[in-house]
Design a protein around this motif. Sequence first.
Motif, PDB file in Angstrom:
ATOM      1  N   UNK A  18       0.828  -1.211   0.000  1.00  0.00           N
ATOM      2  CA  UNK A  18       0.000   0.000   0.000  1.00  0.00           C
ATOM      3  C   UNK A  18       0.857   1.255   0.000  1.00  0.00           C
ATOM      4  N   UNK A  19       1.978   1.235   0.714  1.00  0.00           N
ATOM      5  CA  UNK A  19       2.872   2.394   0.710  1.00  0.00           C
ATOM      6  C   UNK A  19       3.438   2.619  -0.688  1.00  0.00           C
ATOM      7  N   UNK A  20       3.806   1.541  -1.364  1.00  0.00           N
ATOM      8  CA  UNK A  20       4.341   1.665  -2.727  1.00  0.00           C
ATOM      9  C   UNK A  20       3.291   2.237  -3.679  1.00  0.00           C
ATOM     10  N   UNK A  21       2.069   1.731  -3.599  1.00  0.00           N
ATOM     11  CA  UNK A  21       0.995   2.224  -4.466  1.00  0.00           C
ATOM     12  C   UNK A  21       0.667   3.674  -4.134  1.00  0.00           C
ATOM     13  N   UNK A  22       0.624   3.993  -2.848  1.00  0.00           N
ATOM     14  CA  UNK A  22       0.330   5.366  -2.452  1.00  0.00           C
ATOM     15  C   UNK A  22       1.387   6.335  -2.970  1.00  0.00           C
ATOM     16  N   UNK A  23       2.655   5.912  -2.941  1.00  0.00           N
ATOM     17  CA  UNK A  23       3.730   6.776  -3.455  1.00  0.00           C
ATOM     18  C   UNK A  23       3.550   7.034  -4.947  1.00  0.00           C
ATOM     19  N   UNK A  24       3.191   5.979  -5.709  1.00  0.00           N
ATOM     20  CA  UNK A  24       2.967   6.171  -7.146  1.00  0.00           C
ATOM     21  C   UNK A  24       1.783   7.081  -7.422  1.00  0.00           C
ATOM     22  N   UNK A  25       0.688   6.870  -6.705  1.00  0.00           N
ATOM     23  CA  UNK A  25      -0.491   7.712  -6.905  1.00  0.00           C
ATOM     24  C   UNK A  25      -0.197   9.161  -6.533  1.00  0.00           C
ATOM     25  N   UNK A  26       0.546   9.356  -5.448  1.00  0.00           N
ATOM     26  CA  UNK A  26       0.881  10.711  -5.027  1.00  0.00           C
ATOM     27  C   UNK A  26       1.765  11.393  -6.077  1.00  0.00           C
ATOM     28  N   UNK A  27       2.709  10.648  -6.654  1.00  0.00           N
ATOM     29  CA  UNK A  27       3.610  11.249  -7.645  1.00  0.00           C
ATOM     30  C   UNK A  27       2.852  11.661  -8.911  1.00  0.00           C
ATOM     31  N   UNK A  28       1.950  10.808  -9.373  1.00  0.00           N
ATOM     32  CA  UNK A  28       1.170  11.153 -10.562  1.00  0.00           C
ATOM     33  C   UNK A  28       0.296  12.377 -10.306  1.00  0.00           C
ATOM     34  N   UNK A  29      -0.372  12.386  -9.175  1.00  0.00           N
ATOM     35  CA  UNK A  29      -1.208  13.540  -8.842  1.00  0.00           C
ATOM     36  C   UNK A  29      -0.357  14.782  -8.629  1.00  0.00           C
ATOM     37  N   UNK A  30       0.808  14.599  -8.003  1.00  0.00           N
ATOM     38  CA  UNK A  30       1.691  15.736  -7.734  1.00  0.00           C
ATOM     39  C   UNK A  30       2.140  16.420  -9.029  1.00  0.00           C
ATOM     40  N   UNK A  31       2.595  15.631  -9.996  1.00  0.00           N
ATOM     41  CA  UNK A  31       3.085  16.228 -11.247  1.00  0.00           C
ATOM     42  C   UNK A  31       1.959  16.923 -12.005  1.00  0.00           C
ATOM     43  N   UNK A 127      -3.666   1.934   4.449  1.00  0.00           N
ATOM     44  CA  UNK A 127      -2.355   1.851   5.092  1.00  0.00           C
ATOM     45  C   UNK A 127      -2.443   2.163   6.576  1.00  0.00           C
ATOM     46  N   UNK A 128      -3.217   3.181   6.914  1.00  0.00           N
ATOM     47  CA  UNK A 128      -3.370   3.547   8.327  1.00  0.00           C
ATOM     48  C   UNK A 128      -4.045   2.419   9.104  1.00  0.00           C
ATOM     49  N   UNK A 129      -5.060   1.801   8.506  1.00  0.00           N
ATOM     50  CA  UNK A 129      -5.762   0.706   9.172  1.00  0.00           C
ATOM     51  C   UNK A 129      -4.827  -0.482   9.386  1.00  0.00           C
ATOM     52  N   UNK A 130      -4.012  -0.808   8.386  1.00  0.00           N
ATOM     53  CA  UNK A 130      -3.117  -1.956   8.492  1.00  0.00           C
ATOM     54  C   UNK A 130      -2.030  -1.744   9.538  1.00  0.00           C
ATOM     55  N   UNK A 131      -1.586  -0.510   9.689  1.00  0.00           N
ATOM     56  CA  UNK A 131      -0.495  -0.248  10.613  1.00  0.00           C
ATOM     57  C   UNK A 131      -0.975   0.013  12.026  1.00  0.00           C
ATOM     58  N   UNK A 132      -2.285   0.077  12.233  1.00  0.00           N
ATOM     59  CA  UNK A 132      -2.800   0.252  13.591  1.00  0.00           C
ATOM     60  C   UNK A 132      -2.684  -1.064  14.353  1.00  0.00           C
TER      61      UNK A 132
END
Length: 220
Positions: A18-31, A127-132
């Motif tokens: 989930x962290x890997x997917x979130x990083x990719x989604x954030x990068x696409x949205x960021x650019x 991700x937040x739910x899994x890490x709780x």
Amino acid sequence: MARQMGRRWAVVTAAGGTVFIAAGAFWLSFTALADLARRSGIEEGQAWAWPLIVDGIIVVATVAVVALAGHRQAWYPWVLLAAGAVVSVTANAIHAVVAADADVPAVLAASVAAVPPLVLLAITHLTVILTRPTPAPASDLPVEPPTAPVAGPGHAVVASVPVATAAVSRGEGREAAVLLREAEGWSNKQIARHLGVHPSTVGRWFARPALTGPDSEERT
């Protein structure tokens, strides 16, 4: 123990994904949002801050929603989360329409551009739910030994004492079984599990008429 280890590794693997997917989604949205900010007149050296503000509020609000679950104040991070998601999705769609190839329909471009912020919203929450920390299953929690009434003279209940969960002698086991059956209303299986004996043993105890009599120990 093996089941707990397997669950822990599954959570770690899922959280890493989930962290890997979130990083990719954030990068696409960021650019996309940074380019839209530049096109909207924000200087190039400052355009990077706009997507951080828009998508950053999604991440922060998602963490706050999970942290404040069940509290009355949880409505505020929910409002921030919804507002950030609407702004991010709308801005990504507008950028796609503005910068898309003329051969691509505007609706298709906007739909494709809306995926990263939506995935970012969903994956951050996951991700937040899994890490709780999760509560231990009921089967892993220590069981408080039930108390059984002790009959004094005249059969009056004078105290309550815990019944030992270890294997007991036959005489003590019969007495404890009677107390648990009459005072707690337990079934044979519950009594057997509690006393560490087989259910058929408890059945044999109750099958003897002399068990509940006042001189049961003398007859046995």
